[in-house]
Structures are given as structure tokens and as C-alpha cells.
Design a protein around this motif. Structure first.
Motif: not given
Lengths: 131, 409, 112, 148
Positions: B148-157, B269-271
Motif C-alpha cells: 500500500m506504500i504505492v499510495f504514498v508514492v502515487a501522491l508524488f506522481r 497497471r503496475a500500480g
């Protein structure tokens, strides 16, 4: 020879609702009630046994729920008679504020019936239960 | 070196274990609808969870007696029975919500209706309880939940307006056009999603399963003081990710797959693959844990042998209760009641029931005769009592709010 | 005789005044001829709210979170210990004792 | 003790049931219901639109896009049926009812076309349906402003 951690205590502190641990360290239920000797004039009552099981727990609940709990307990007992499972005071090994340890294994205690019934009739039938 | 390794493993497991269907749903809904104005509720809930879990963990480490021993021995016959019945009922609703969550995730991945997955999810959850060793269950799903860290990273994208988010976090207020009762209702649901009774029951009973002693208190504290706040951070990230994507389009989240839309628009898709794996791990671990917790509560209350450290035949009635609760929860979910609604009811009623198990733990943690010198320090007591008053207020307002807002309409 | 027959009874003193409800039993160890110790019923604890004592606020071993020690000590201030030797008749739900209400000792000596 | 708890629980659940099914009586209530309906439709249309756009850009899996669009369509249908089952209290609301029903049927049919196109995987059809969804979204936005 029972070893007590304290020489003066109350039932709620050290005895009632405490967990019973058998000689192999396995839990063997909880103390639902205490059996005291009948009082003679000069002789105050003495603790003679620990009682557990629904027929001991029911009266302490009181009210309709208590009698209903007791009735269920009576019906569940395979042996007739509604006297709860009795663990003689002589079987008590050590009593402290955490638990009550017993000298006997839980298989030899009265309260073993319901556990053995579940073990054999339900859990025993599911594969992979033995290891 | 080995200690450090097991410590980090413990922390990561705590992070993954903290987030469950309750956090996913409530963070998604509140992020899309109220932005970050309810971030404070997640902070309060996480702080409360850290305090409660540390106290329960310490009591279990010192006395080897998890929560429901304490409830039975300290609260007297009638009060403890009401407490045990309420907690078991709550564990069942939470288990039903978790099984529904797992099925929704599988529907999201495969497109097959979630109702097909419900019995399979229930069976799989029970199989994990029945045979999977305790350590594996905790570690595998805890680690996968880190996806779920992908949500944190998504914030920067994503086009996140960090300044506006920070402003909303700092000065929370009911957003214009939103009804105040609904705002407060979701505050209660966010607090409830962080302090889920089964998680504390599982945390302390799990400690007993791993054979905690006074020496393992430091490791327990690291798990609680680092793992759970990072878990809370993940919930905040899920909430924050919804703000740049869903809120501008006025999308109100009412399905689990809408919560994953922000990551899809950030990484495609990766996310999404990360989201699917981590959502599945989080909800599946939570399903197994809440089923175990209903077994723990009943067995510890009645004094039966319990736990996965014994072979199943040695803890027959404990496994019977776990099996029965999985069957009951699966049947309840099969009545096609919307799992998202069940989740909201579970977290709100969970928030209402926290004092039931928290109060006795707070008391026992002060009993020198049992805790020795591990009793609460003065400041822990102050924080504990302050938190107890918050939770009593939360439980008083939660059911009325549930009725006024018709479960958050 | 079982504790469930004692706990919950109403205690009345010689003047027929209501002393309180029995919510706990005091035990004391008494050495027996065979070298073992018998756990002897010493007194009935009644009156006042038993919940505080149940939580562990009987003796003052609990510094406890701020409001509770004071609160439970106040709630249990009227609980008294009725020595078993004073009990004259036990027929649930009533227990008669031979001493008067104000002669009875408070339930918990504050043991550290 | 248990009896008091039991009747509190029963009372609570009755309150819960009543609160869920409260009917709409006066004109203000009808306008409020219309506002809620258009906000819900905006949300469903936007959700379907976003999911389909992500699908077009290759940012999503077919099953995931289909799941989102189908959810949006089902929600729109239920919103449509709950609103159209409401009885308008007076003549003035009847005009509002007709515009709402027209917009609602356009919206739901747009979402159904989108779902059909997404499941068939036909990109041109999806773009066409998306245009329809966009149009319907605008009408509901204006409706919402009018009812605010």
C-alpha cells in the motif's frame, strides 16, 4: 499440600473466576463457584472443593439468564444430576494472583467431558488435527 | 543482528496488519468527500491504538494473560458476560466485513461477482487458522500489505496541492455544503477503523502465542510505537490520494474499486497490481485475525485451552468457535448485504465498544501486585485516562450519529 | 454450602437494620493437625459497591489512573466485614447477624 | 440490568428503521431529493467516465474498468428508480420531475452504452459513449447549480 501466595485474601481476589492450570500446564477451565463445608456451631466453614461448569456459573449470574444458563448446563451433562464439576481442594497445588495450578491432569477432572465430546465428535473428524 | 532483523520484521508486520477493510473504506470515502479535514481523526485513532496496544501488550507480557482473562477476572460475573457477548458479536460483524472485503478485492481483480468468492474466502481464512503456523500468517500477509506504500508514492506522481492538503490537516473544519453530523459520523468511523477491538485482542493474544515475557516488552513497544503509526500513515495516504483525483470530479466513493482509481491514474497497471496484492493481503490477514480473535475472546473468557501453539486437538473448543464464527460470518455476507455498509457499521460499533475492553486493561496495568514495577507511569496514566474519556464520548455519540446520518448518507 | 448461596444475600443486624449485600468472602489460612492448611471462611464483606474491590481497589496497592482510586474508595466507604462468628442464621436471601451495624469493622484494612 | 439493556437495544433499532425509510413530504423535501439525486448521478457518471478514460489510456485492467463502470451503472439505475418512485407534492415540482426524469434516463442509458462498449473492448464505441456521458454530466452539473 497447597501452597498459597497470601495467607489472608478474599474469594474475588484469588479464587473466583480464576483460571485452572493442570499439572501439564494446560488450561482446565475457570473456577465458577466454591464449595464450603457445612458450618457447625464452633467450626467456621472451610473450602472443600472448587466448582466449575454451567451449573455452577448459572446461580452466580442470577436472574432469568442465570437459570436459563443452568438449565442448559444440566441438559449438557451426560451424567445425570445437576451438581457441577467438582475439583477437590486437595488437588490444588499453588494459588497466586495469576492462576490456580492443580496436581492432576485435566483428563482426570470432572470438567473434561464437554472438551472430549468436542474433540472426538467435531475437531477430531477434520483432517490434519493430530500433529 | 538477528534481533534487528526480527524487530524490522515485527514493525513491517505491524504496518501491514494495521490497515484492514475498515481503513480502506473509511479513508477512501472521507478523502473523496471531505478532503483531508478528517485527518485528525486518523491521528487520534492511531495514537489511541498505540497507547491501548502497548498497555495490553505489556499486561500480556508480564502476566501471560491476554485481554479476556483480565475482563473475566476483573469485571465481575454479569458485566464481564455482557462484555464478552458484545465483543464476540462485534468480532463476527468485523469478520463478515473482512470476508466481504476479500471477496470485493477478488471481484476487482477477476471481475467475477464477489458473492462467488465469499465462501472461498471464508474457507481459505479458516484453513489459515486451522493449519498455517502463526508466525507465517502474520509475516507473509503483513509484508504483502506493505504494497500500500504505492499510495504514498502515487501522491508524488499525482497533481497534489500539498499546501492545501497541509492547510486542511492543520485547521480541520466541516467543508462547505457538507452536513456536520455526517462529518462527525465519519470522524467516529475513522477512529473506529484505527482502534479495532479484534486488532488489540489479536495483538495481545498473539503476544501470548509467541511466548512474550518481560524481556520482550521492548520489541513489543517497537512494534506498537513504530509499526502502528506507519500503518496510520498508510491510511492517511489512501485518504490523501483520493483528494487530487476523486474530489475535483465530485466522485463519492461507495465501492472498494473506486478507492484504487487514484493509483490507476498515477501508475496504471503496475500500480494497480500493487494495490490488488496489498488490498488482498490486508483484508485476508484481517479476516483470519478477526476469526481467531472471536475464538480467543470466548476461549479465554471460558478458560478453555486456546491458540495455534497447541495442536488443534488440544484446543478443540477454541477451533470450534473459530470455525463457527467463520461459517456464521460467511452466511451473513452471503445475504448480499453490501460489504461496504457492513464495514461502516463494523467500524462505528467497534468504536463504540472500545471502552469495554480498554477500561479493564487500563486498570490492570496499574495493579502493582500483578505488574510489579511494570505498572503504568504517571504520564501513561494521564494519556490513558484522557483517551478513555475520548472513547467514552465516541461511544455515546456513535449510535445516535449512525441513526441521524443513516450510516453516513 | 456454596458461595453462590452467600454472595448476594441481604445482611440484617440484631436491630433488624439492613447492613448491606454480601459481595465478597474473606478467607484466612488455618494450620490443620495434618500439617496442611485449611482455607477457612473468616468474614462476609458486604455493603458499599463491590465493583471497586473487584477491580482491585480494595487494598491501596493500586495507585491507579487518577479518578478511580478516590472514586472507588468513596463508593466503598460503607462496606463492612461481618465476622462469620457473628452470623446467626443463613437462609437465602437473608442473613441475620448477632452484632449491631455500628460495631462492625470496615471491610478492608488498608494493607500496603 | 439485562432487561434495561435489552429494551434500550430494541428502542435503538426501531429508531434506526424509522430513520431509514422516512418518506418525503413537502416541496422543499422534493427539491432536496432532486439535489441529492443529481449529486449522486454526477458521482456515478464521473466515476464511470474516469474508469473508462483510464481504460482507454491503458492505465487499467479490462476487468477493473468493467467493474467500475458496471458499479456506476448499477448505482445510477438504483438512483433513477428511487427518484422516479417519489410522488411530487405539487404542480410546480412536476415540472422539475419531468426535467429530472429526462436527464436521469439520458444518464443511465449513457452509462449502459459505456458498459456495453467497455465489455466489447471497442475503443471507438467507448469514445462515443464517453461523449454521451460527458454531455449528461454537464446537464446534471447545471441542474445541481439550479437546485443548490
Amino acid at each position: 499440600m497447597t501452597r498459597w501466595d497470601e495467607d489472608e485474601f478474599t474469594a474475588n481476589d484469588l479464587l473466583l473466576d480464576r483460571e485452572l492450570i493442570d499439572c501439564h500446564g494446560m488450561p482446565a477451565g475457570r473456577v465458577d463457584d466454591l464449595e464450603l463445608s457445612d458450618p457447625e456451631p464452633g467450626e467456621p466453614p472451610v473450602l472443600t472443593a472448587l466448582l466449575c461448569g454451567p451449573t455452577a456459573f448459572g446461580p452466580r449470574l442470577g436472574g432469568r439468564l442465570g437459570t436459563w444458563w443452568q438449565a442448559i448446563g444440566r441438559r449438557l451433562r451426560l451424567v445425570s444430576g445437576s451438581y457441577p464439576n467438582r475439583i477437590d481442594a486437595g488437588l490444588i497445588d499453588h494459588v497466586d494472583r495469576l492462576e490456580i495450578t492443580l496436581l492432576a491432569a485435566r483428563e482426570h477432572l470432572d470438567s473434561y467431558r464437554f472438551r472430549r465430546w468436542t474433540e472426538e465428535k467435531i475437531i477430531g473428524r477434520i483432517p490434519g488435527d493430530t500433529t | 543482528m538477528k534481533a534487528v532483523l526480527s524487530m524490522t520484521l515485527g514493525v513491517m508486520t505491524a504496518i501491514g496488519g494495521f490497515v484492514d477493510i475498515g481503513n480502506l473504506v473509511t479513508s477512501g470515502i472521507t478523502g473523496a468527500r471531505f478532503g483531508m479535514t478528517l485527518a485528525w481523526a486518523v491521528l487520534v485513532g492511531t495514537a489511541g491504538m498505540v497507547l491501548f496496544a502497548e498497555m495490553a501488550g505489556r499486561v500480556t507480557a508480564v502476566t501471560r494473560k491476554p485481554i479476556f482473562h483480565v475482563v473475566r477476572e476483573r469485571l465481575g460475573v454479569r458485566v464481564s458476560l455482557v462484555n464478552a457477548a458484545a465483543s464476540t458479536f462485534l468480532n463476527l460483524i468485523t469478520l463478515a466485513a473482512e470476508i466481504g472485503g476479500v471477496s470485493l478485492v477478488l471481484q476487482m481483480v477477476t471481475g467475477i461477482s464477489y458473492l462467488i468468492w465469499v465462501p472461498l474466502a471464508g474457507l481459505a481464512a479458516w484453513l489459515v487458522i486451522w493449519r498455517m503456523p502463526f508466525q507465517w500468517m502474520e509475516n507473509i500477509f503483513g509484508l504483502l500489505g506493505l504494497g500500500m506504500i504505492v499510495f504514498v508514492v502515487a501522491l508524488f506522481r499525482l497533481p497534489t496541492d500539498w499546501h492545501a492538503l497541509w492547510h486542511q490537516v492543520i485547521s480541520p473544519a466541516v467543508p462547505a455544503g457538507q452536513p456536520a453530523p455526517t462529518w462527525w459520523f465519519y470522524a467516529v468511523s475513522l477512529i473506529g477503523a484505527c482502534i479495532v477491538p479484534y486488532q488489540v485482542i489479536f495483538f495481545s493474544s498473539g503476544g501470548r502465542e509467541e511466548g512474550w515475557t518481560s524481556k520482550s516488552i521492548t520489541e513489543m513497544r517497537v512494534n506498537a510505537l513504530i509499526g502502528f503509526p506507519l500503518g496510520g500513515l498508510l491510511s492517511l495516504a489512501i485518504m490523501a490520494a483520493a483528494v487530487p483525483v476523486l474530489q475535483p470530479l465530485n466522485i463519492q466513493v461507495s465501492h472498494l474499486d473506486q478507492v484504487a482509481l487514484p493509483v490507476a491514474s498515477a501508475f496504471g497497471r503496475a500500480g494497480l497490481a500493487f494495490v490488488f496484492v496489498s488490498f488482498f493481503a490486508a483484508t485476508f490477514a484481517a479476516a483470519a485475525e478477526s476469526a481467531l480473535s472471536s475464538g480467543y475472546s470466548v476461549a479465554q473468557y471460558m478458560g478453555w485451552s486456546w491458540g495455534k501453539r497447541h495442536p488443534p486437538s488440544a484446543a478443540a473448543r477454541f477451533h470450534l468457535v473459530c470455525l463457527a464464527s467463520v461459517i456464521a460470518a460467511t452466511a451473513f455476507t452471503l445475504t448480499t448485504i453490501d460489504p461496504v455498509t457492513v464495514t461502516i457499521f463494523a467500524v462505528v460499533l467497534g468504536a463504540a465498544a472500545v471502552p469495554l475492553t480498554y477500561f479493564p486493561i487500563l486498570i490492570v496495568a496499574n495493579d502493582a501486585r500483578v505488574m510489579g514495577q511494570r505498572v503504568n507511569r504517571r504520564w501513561v496514566n494521564a494519556a490513558g485516562t484522557f483517551f478513555l474519556t475520548i472513547m467514552v464520548v465516541v461511544s455515546l455519540v456513535s449510535v445516535p450519529l449512525l441513526i441521524i446520518t443513516k450510516a453516513g448518507q | 454450602m456454596r458461595t453462590s448461596e452467600l454472595i448476594g444475600c441481604q445482611v440484617y443486624d440484631t436491630a433488624g437494620q439492613h447492613v448491606g449485600t454480601v459481595h465478597d468472602l474473606h478467607f484466612r489460612l488455618r494450620p490443620q493437625p495434618g500439617g496442611s492448611q485449611a482455607c477457612q471462611l473468616d468474614a462476609l464483606e458486604c455493603g458499599g459497591i463491590g465493583f471497586g474491590h473487584r477491580l482491585g481497589y480494595g487494598e491501596n496497592a493500586m495507585r491507579g489512573p487518577w479518578p478511580f482510586p478516590q472514586l472507588f474508595r468513596y463508593l466503598a466507604r460503607r462496606s463492612v466485614a461481618v465476622p462469620w462468628t457473628e452470623v446467626t442464621a443463613v437462609n437465602r436471601p437473608r442473613i441475620d447477624i448477632s452484632s449491631r451495624r455500628d460495631q462492625l469493622q470496615p471491610a478492608r484494612r488498608q494493607r500496603t | 440490568m439485562c432487561r434495561r439493556l435489552a429494551c434500550v437495544a430494541v428502542l435503538g433499532s426501531c429508531l434506526l428503521l424509522v430513520a431509514c425509510a422516512a418518506p418525503v413530504f413537502d416541496d422543499g423535501g422534493y427539491r432536496h431529493a432532486a439535489l441529492q439525486t443529481s449529486m449522486a448521478m454526477v458521482s456515478d457518471l464521473a466515476s464511470g467516465q474516469l474508469a473508462a478514460q483510464l481504460g482507454l489510456r491503458g492505465n487499467s485492467f479490462p476487468t477493473f474498468t468493467d467493474g467500475n463502470v458496471t458499479d456506476a451503472e448499477n448505482d445510477a439505475d438504483s438512483v433513477n428508480s428511487t427518484f422516479s418512485s417519489r410522488q411530487p407534492p405539487d404542480a410546480r415540482s412536476d415540472a422539475l420531475r419531468r426535467t429530472m426524469l429526462q436527464a436521469l434516463s439520458d444518464g443511465t442509458s449513457a452509462l449502459t452504452d459505456l458498459r456495453v462498449a467497455v465489455r466489447m473492448g471497442d475503443r471507438t464505441q467507448v469514445r462515443k459513449a464517453l461523449a454521451e456521458v460527458g454531455k449528461s454530466l454537464k446537464t446534471f452539473d447545471t441542474l445541481q447549480q439550479g437546485l443548490q
